[in-house]
Each structure stands twice: as structure tokens, then as C-alpha cells.
Design a protein around this motif. Structure first.
Motif, PDB file in Angstrom:
ATOM      1  N   ASP A 113      63.390 -23.891 -53.608  1.00  0.00           N
ATOM      2  CA  ASP A 113      63.925 -24.160 -52.271  1.00  0.00           C
ATOM      3  C   ASP A 113      63.865 -22.932 -51.366  1.00  0.00           C
ATOM      4  O   ASP A 113      64.844 -22.590 -50.692  1.00  0.00           O
ATOM      5  N   GLY A 114      62.717 -22.264 -51.372  1.00  0.00           N
ATOM      6  CA  GLY A 114      62.546 -21.059 -50.560  1.00  0.00           C
ATOM      7  C   GLY A 114      61.809 -21.364 -49.266  1.00  0.00           C
ATOM      8  O   GLY A 114      61.784 -22.507 -48.787  1.00  0.00           O
ATOM      9  N   GLY A 115      61.182 -20.288 -48.718  1.00  0.00           N
ATOM     10  CA  GLY A 115      60.461 -20.420 -47.465  1.00  0.00           C
ATOM     11  C   GLY A 115      59.005 -20.026 -47.625  1.00  0.00           C
ATOM     12  O   GLY A 115      58.543 -19.693 -48.728  1.00  0.00           O
TER      13      GLY A 115
ATOM     14  N   SER B 170      65.296 -19.303 -48.574  1.00  0.00           N
ATOM     15  CA  SER B 170      65.943 -20.442 -47.920  1.00  0.00           C
ATOM     16  C   SER B 170      64.882 -21.175 -47.119  1.00  0.00           C
ATOM     17  O   SER B 170      63.929 -20.552 -46.621  1.00  0.00           O
ATOM     18  N   PRO B 171      65.014 -22.494 -46.960  1.00  0.00           N
ATOM     19  CA  PRO B 171      64.064 -23.196 -46.079  1.00  0.00           C
ATOM     20  C   PRO B 171      64.177 -22.709 -44.639  1.00  0.00           C
ATOM     21  O   PRO B 171      63.277 -22.933 -43.834  1.00  0.00           O
ATOM     22  N   ARG B 172      65.268 -22.004 -44.304  1.00  0.00           N
ATOM     23  CA  ARG B 172      65.444 -21.495 -42.941  1.00  0.00           C
ATOM     24  C   ARG B 172      64.788 -20.133 -42.732  1.00  0.00           C
ATOM     25  O   ARG B 172      64.860 -19.551 -41.652  1.00  0.00           O
ATOM     26  N   GLU B 173      64.128 -19.622 -43.777  1.00  0.00           N
ATOM     27  CA  GLU B 173      63.393 -18.358 -43.675  1.00  0.00           C
ATOM     28  C   GLU B 173      62.327 -18.466 -42.581  1.00  0.00           C
ATOM     29  O   GLU B 173      61.553 -19.424 -42.559  1.00  0.00           O
TER      30      GLU B 173
ATOM     31  N   SER C 259      76.353 -17.989 -47.640  1.00  0.00           N
ATOM     32  CA  SER C 259      75.564 -17.512 -48.774  1.00  0.00           C
ATOM     33  C   SER C 259      74.423 -16.641 -48.266  1.00  0.00           C
ATOM     34  O   SER C 259      73.718 -17.043 -47.335  1.00  0.00           O
ATOM     35  N   ASN C 260      74.240 -15.478 -48.895  1.00  0.00           N
ATOM     36  CA  ASN C 260      73.153 -14.620 -48.438  1.00  0.00           C
ATOM     37  C   ASN C 260      72.724 -13.701 -49.577  1.00  0.00           C
ATOM     38  O   ASN C 260      73.364 -13.646 -50.621  1.00  0.00           O
ATOM     39  N   HIS C 261      71.626 -12.974 -49.337  1.00  0.00           N
ATOM     40  CA  HIS C 261      71.016 -12.121 -50.358  1.00  0.00           C
ATOM     41  C   HIS C 261      71.941 -10.943 -50.679  1.00  0.00           C
ATOM     42  O   HIS C 261      72.371 -10.229 -49.782  1.00  0.00           O
ATOM     43  N   ALA C 262      72.238 -10.749 -51.958  1.00  0.00           N
ATOM     44  CA  ALA C 262      73.153  -9.687 -52.371  1.00  0.00           C
ATOM     45  C   ALA C 262      72.553  -8.298 -52.185  1.00  0.00           C
ATOM     46  O   ALA C 262      73.288  -7.308 -52.142  1.00  0.00           O
ATOM     47  N   GLY C 263      71.230  -8.205 -52.075  1.00  0.00           N
ATOM     48  CA  GLY C 263      70.612  -6.888 -51.952  1.00  0.00           C
ATOM     49  C   GLY C 263      70.375  -6.472 -50.516  1.00  0.00           C
ATOM     50  O   GLY C 263      70.453  -5.286 -50.192  1.00  0.00           O
ATOM     51  N   THR C 264      70.115  -7.431 -49.643  1.00  0.00           N
ATOM     52  CA  THR C 264      69.653  -7.077 -48.297  1.00  0.00           C
ATOM     53  C   THR C 264      70.730  -7.253 -47.223  1.00  0.00           C
ATOM     54  O   THR C 264      70.484  -6.919 -46.074  1.00  0.00           O
ATOM     55  N   THR C 265      71.883  -7.781 -47.591  1.00  0.00           N
ATOM     56  CA  THR C 265      72.925  -8.018 -46.586  1.00  0.00           C
ATOM     57  C   THR C 265      73.949  -6.891 -46.626  1.00  0.00           C
ATOM     58  O   THR C 265      74.659  -6.741 -47.614  1.00  0.00           O
ATOM     59  N   PRO C 266      74.014  -6.074 -45.561  1.00  0.00           N
ATOM     60  CA  PRO C 266      74.960  -4.945 -45.565  1.00  0.00           C
ATOM     61  C   PRO C 266      76.401  -5.431 -45.736  1.00  0.00           C
ATOM     62  O   PRO C 266      76.731  -6.562 -45.380  1.00  0.00           O
TER      63      PRO C 266
END
Lengths: 416, 416
Positions: A95-97, A387-390, B228-235
């Protein structure tokens, strides 16, 4: 090695063509939940076929190494020089982009095509690479630097197939993966264009990120043991509440990481509670911490600090903390010379830019073990990825490919 | 109503016989995981058969009401008086013990037998009751006071059977449950002996607990929505971390409840995290709070405080809290006259005792809606209950039954 000299009249790729290819590629593996081109799936195979065709349409001759990585060489004028390597991957998460991977892969192909169309011959050969199975743990690039062991081949990938089955399926030869391994000196430098997957560029209104390196990572699995008891009859001062200990620890880890300047991040992403029932004091919690920073010493320091905090909270709550390490990767620093050529190319193209670490992992972190490495980031709208919103705007894709093109030309001059 | 007068020469039950019956009962539903006599299971049916036989061996004539509750009446000398009711339940939780329920049920039978053996005739009839399905939500006693509605009969019990099926199976008649409903005046008083299921008596070195009432309870299900977001890229300063919000809330709820004196308790027992993955910032957490106190106003005050705390933490973490109420029961206070006869009986027997609330729910809380209620607690070793490690010493079981015997005699004198 010669010093880098500015590129007064930067070249440009065909951005329209590049974005057109990306748009066509968006149809492959597209489902209601997003792009699903998980490595070794039917959609991944279809994506690889599309990509091999694109290599050929672009005048390149792709070959497969024994790992199943796709590589095409553009010869250079100096037979003694190792290749400058550019590329990325095309497999996706579930379910990525359509941008994480393909932007860098197709841009690398477009750069080689543009060099040929514009009759630019470089001293170094150019190797355009599309790594296999990046999302499943940088499998293709790990194999390329000799980190993939025969016993790893029995690991099961997200497609449900083993790496051995997957490598066979995509045209590699799992019994001969050693033949694809490269060592220091085999690659002059590696430059990867990728979407940022975060929101720094967007918030800073910058067009290009000059990547300083890829953060190191520690994954801790922390088990907290308390004592399960009746939620109604056990007074507050008589509890050994594993949930309360986990909550205090989560808050304290967050406060510790935020207590000093820098871009370090720590995330408690998973928490499994036993027995996980409304009216029972939790007897056990298993939780994870994902810790990342570009500075290995800082990772060590925070890891020690987390254990100290756990000790204090365990004592205060009469619970027992134990730690397991589920992943441990060192930071991979970009080579200063490669950063310089990327930055100078962005400047020559009059693109706004900034230096920044990559919080996500990439094939570049593997290649960095054997070659000078650099990465170019382009903005992710809303910082959203996996995410599909990428989404990355077409003009930003073109900007990134232009920086890659000119960085390759500059590196060709700057590197031995 | 006449005032209570002390019992200078207290009577005693046959403690050895009582404990012998409990030991025999321990075989029914015993598994590797503990006692499993979940209502309407085969083991529950076997336990009910054992209990019916015990009634008959004790000279009592048990009958089933339409709910499936077992009731035996010992006639009194004054035909105008309503019965004094004593009893408990025999069903268990999953992997429970042999003391929660049977101690009070068998002691009530033993009390009636001892009264007959010692040729004591009381003015009031005595109704010895064994309620069905206490652990599944005080089903038998709720039906007895008219709280069980026809639509409730389709609810599925832990055995997998609906209440309708279960009531039919144990010999009740689900279509005629209304015929068993009692109203104010129908019962002179209700006294239930039970194990404490907590550790207050043991820690205070007391033999008897004089129960002041059964705590009221609120079950909140709190849903926290972040992003929900990326644990590495989200400050760290760009996150909307539902887990961090849940952790802060858990700590704050604990601190709030402990910040003032009293026996109120609050427990975060369940936490379900989405997506619950090491390297993703949680976008949603669903968690529960179990709040209990004997004072209904205090429950209201804490419920309001929790919502206030949630608002503050939601604002600080850019997350959204929403509350659902999954259970809401009012405190059930013991009748002062019944507390008095229990306390005087313990004193006459020279047993150490203290007044205390019940943190757990009991059938007594239902009967309290229609009759003066009291409970007698005996110590649970280690405060452990709902566990195969649940244990009450035989001498404490006998103490409890002796207090019940003399409390019944005293209540017979004290109550109209």
C-alpha cells in the motif's frame, strides 16, 4: 583526484519524458489500497519488465547480475577508471506510492539517455542500476557489497517467497551471488536521487536536499514485567503495573530525546499488553523504541540513557525492564566530495537547497561501505511516504534529475 | 424494628465439614490452568449437581426459580416476615480458583444446616441462594431484581451459549423470567460471605472484613487519533503521536487518582495501537480506564477530571481524544443495620475485623436495590483472586461462616 570546478552552463534532462514514464509506471501494481509492487510479486515482475524495456528504449543494454539487480553500463573514455554508479529501486512497500524508488531509477536512466543525446562523453563509465528488493531490507545492494550470506537466502520476504525463490524468479542465481560482490575501488562513486519521505524540504521551501548521510538506527524491544492483579481490589500503592511503567518510560524517552538540540528521533511504535483486559492490571508490556541519528556516538549515548531511565522507572514502579536489540545499523555518511558536486549542481541550476540527513534507509547506505556515496532529495508533498498519498511534483522530479545529471558530470571531473 | 442486642455465647458451624465440602468441590472443573466452571459449561452443570446434592444432604429442599437460581427455604416462626437471604455463586472465571463463590455458597448451606442441628428456630424464613452466572455479569441476581430484559437473553456468555440457551440448560425458563422478580419488601435482608479478592485484610492482619458497600464503576474507552508517519523522517516537533498522547494520559490519570486520599482506583488495562509497528509513529490508540470508588460523587468528579486532562494533552500533542462509556454502575452501600450485626458477630466471636469497601462486584450489589444488604469478607492469601493461586485458609473460611451464622441470628432479632 582533481578539485571540483563549477558548471557554468548546466545541462538538462527531458523532464516531460521522465515524468511521462513515471505516469505510465503508476499503472503497474496500482490497487485500491495504493501501489503494491512488493519484491518478487507479479506486480514487481511486471515493473521490472517495464523497466528493462525503458532501459532499451533509452539506448542502454541492461544485464542482470546474479543477485537480480539490473545494471546497464555506458562506457567512458578512460578504460582505467571505475564506474560512477547511479540508480535506485522500483519495488514498493505494501500500500505504498509510485515515487519511492522509481523517481531515482527512472531519473538515472534519463540521465544516461540525456548524456548520449547531448553527445557528452565522460571519462568514467556510468553504471545505471536498479536494485532489487530495497523495501524488504536493501537485499540487492547488501548482496552487491557482500553482506548477503547463504543462510539469508532462506529468509521469507513480504511476498511470501524466500530470497532464494525470489532471486531465481527475477533472473538471478542464488547459488552464485558471490560473483556479483564488489569491493573498495570497484565503484568510483554512487549517487542516488530519491524522494525525501519527510517534510523538511517542503517546510523550508527548498527544492533540493543535499544528503549528509543516512542515519544509524537502533531498534529496542523492551519487555516490562509487573504483576497482573484485580483492577478493583488492588490499592494504588500495592500495584506492580506494567502499563504504568511503560507509559512513564514512553514519556521519559520522548523527553530525553527532545532535551538536546539535533535531529535525533525516537519512536515508541509498538506496544503489546498482557492480558490487555479492561479490569486487570497489566502484568506485562512489550514495547519498541526506534532510535535514529546521523551520529553514532549520540546513538550510543541515548541507548545508555534509555537503560538508565528504565532502571529508575522499574525501581519506582516495582517492575522489571529487559532490553533486546532487534536492529542495529551504523550511520552511513555521504562523501564530502560527492556532497560538494551535488550542492554545486543545485546551485548552478539555481535551485534552492539545503544539507540534511536521511531519516529513512536507502540502498546508498550499503554502497557507502565500498564507495564514496551521495544522495539527492526532492520534496515529498506533505512529507508523506509509504502511503498512496505519496506525491512529488513533476517539476521537482525534473529538478532532481537535472541535479543528478550535472552532479555526474562534475563527479566525472572531480574524482579519480 | 428492634435494636440489636449482643450475642454473648455465639454459635458455631461445623468448619471441618464445610472445608471438606470445598475440598471435594475443588475437583470439579479443575484443569491445568485452574478452575474452569464458566457458567453454562459442563463443569458448571456438574458443580450445580454437586451443590443440589449438598443442599439435600444438608436437609434442605432446593428449587430452581425461572432464572435458574437455586433457592432453598428454611421456614420461620412468623409467617408475616419476609426471608433473610444468604448465599453466593459457584460459577468461576476462566482459569480461576475454588474460593470465589463457593466459600459463600457452601457456608450459607452450612449455616442453615447448623441452625437445624442446633435446633435454632428463627422468626424469619431463611432463603439459601446460589446465584447463576455471577462472573458473566451477575446475571441471576440481576434477573432476580428485574434488571434482565428479554433482549439481554440473546447476549453470548463466555461459554459460547446465549443467556437464553444457558438458562434453559440449567433448568430455568427464559420465557418466564419475570416470575422470579422480587421487589422492595420481598426480602428482609441479604448477607453474602465472600473472599476479599484483595490484600487489605492480610496486610492489616484482620480476620473479617465488614463490607461498607460495593464500589461504583466506570469503564471508559478512550480513542486517541493522531497521524501515522515515518519514524525516521518525521522530526520530533512535527509529530502527532497517538502513543505519546496515550502514555501521557496514562501517567496523568494515575497521578490524578493518587493525588487525593481515599481508596479510589483507576486502571489502564487495555491498549490497542494502530498500526503497532516499530518504525511507524502510531496514528491511533484505543485504551481503557477502569475507575472505581464507593462514593458516586467522587466518580463523577474524576470522570470530569479525566476529560479535562485529555483535553490538555490532546492540545499539547495535536491529537484528538474521544470517550465512550462501556460500563457504568453506581456504588451499592451496605445497610448500617446489617453492617452492625456483622460487626457485632465478629466481635462476639473474638475475631479481628475492619470496615472496608469491596473493590470487586458481587451479586450483593444487585440485591441491594431491593433489600438491606451486607457482606462479610475473609482474607485472600496474597490478595490473589481470579487465579489458580486463589486461596483462603480453612480456619478463615470457618471464621467467615461463623460470622454469617451469628449475623443471621442477630439480623433475625434486629430486623422487622
Amino acid at each position: 583526484m582533481r578539485g571540483y570546478r563549477g558548471q557554468p552552463t548546466p545541462l538538462r534532462v527531458n523532464g516531460e519524458r521522465l515524468n511521462g514514464m513515471l505516469a505510465q509506471f503508476d499503472r503497474i501494481g496500482r490497487t485500491a489500497g495504493g501501489i503494491n509492487r512488493v519484491a518478487y510479486s507479479d506486480a514487481d515482475l511486471a515493473g521490472r519488465k517495464f523497466t528493462l524495456d525503458l532501459f532499451r528504449q533509452s539506448g542502454l543494454t541492461p544485464r542482470l547480475d546474479t543477485l537480480g539487480n539490473i545494471i546497464a553500463r555506458v562506457p567512458g573514455t578512460d578504460a582505467k577508471l571505475s564506474p560512477i554508479m547511479i540508480g535506485s529501486h522500483i519495488d514498493s512497500v505494501t500500500d505504498g506510492g509510485n515515487y519511492d524508488g522509481p523517481v531515482g531509477s527512472f531519473s538515472a536512466i534519463e540521465v544516461a539517455r540525456s548524456l548520449a543525446e547531448q553527445r557528452v562523453r565522460l571519462r568514467h563509465p556510468i553504471d545505471v542500476v536498479v536494485w532489487q528488493n530495497e523495501e524488504g531490507g536493501t537485499v540487492g545492494s547488501q548482496g552487491f557489497i557482500g553482506l548477503l550470506k547463504p543462510e539469508d537466502l532462506s529468509k521469507v520476504a513480504r511476498s511470501g517467497k524466500t530470497l532464494r525463490e525470489g532471486i531465481t524468479l527475477i533472473g538471478g542465481d542464488p547459488d552464485r551471488i558471490g560473483e556479483s560482490v564488489k569491493r573498495k575501488g570497484d565503484v568510483a562513486c554512487y549517487i542516488e536521487l530519491h524522494i525525501e519521505q519527510g517534510g523538511l524540504l517542503e517546510r523550508g521551501s527548498r527544492q533540493i536536499g543535499v544528503v549528509e548521510g543516512i542515519v544509524g538506527l537502533r531498534w529496542f524491544e523492551v519487555t516490562i514485567k509487573g504483576f497482573s492483579n484485580h483492577a478493583g481490589t488492588t490499592p494504588m500503592d500495592q500495584r506492580q503495573d506494567a502499563m504504568l511503567a511503560a507509559a512513564r518510560f514512553t514519556v521519559a524517552v520522548n523527553e530525553a530525546v527532545r532535551s538536546e538540540p539535533g535531529r535525533q528521533v525516537a519512536t515508541v511504535g509498538r506496544m503489546n499488553v498482557t492480558p490487555n483486559t479492561t479490569n486487570v492490571i497489566p502484568g506485562q508490556v512489550v514495547m519498541t523504541i526506534d532510535l535514529r541519528d546521523i551520529d553514532g556516538a549520540k546513538l550510543e549515548r541515548f541507548a545508555a540513557r534509555f537503560r538508565q531511565i528504565a532502571k529508575e522507572i522499574g525501581d519506582a514502579t516495582r517492575t522489571e525492564f529487559s532490553f533486546a536489540i532487534n536492529a542495529n545499523s551504523q550511520p552511513a555518511l555521504a562523501d564530502p566530495r560527492v556532497m560538494d558536486v551535488v550542492q554545486a549542481s543545485a546551485a548552478a541550476l539555481q535551485l534552492t537547497h539545503q544539507r540534511m540527513p536521511s531519516g529513512a534507509g536507502h540502498d546508498a547506505q550499503e554502497v557507502a561501505h565500498i564507495a564514496p556515496m551521495g544522495m539527492i532529495f526532492v520534496p515529498s508533498v506533505g512529507g508523506i511516504s509509504h502511503s498512496p498519498r505519496e506525491f512529488t511534483k513533476p517539476e521537482d522530479v525534473a529538478h532532481g534529475a537535472n541535479v543528478l545529471l550535472n552532479a555526474v558530470i562534475a563527479a566525472d571531473r572531480a574524482l579519480a
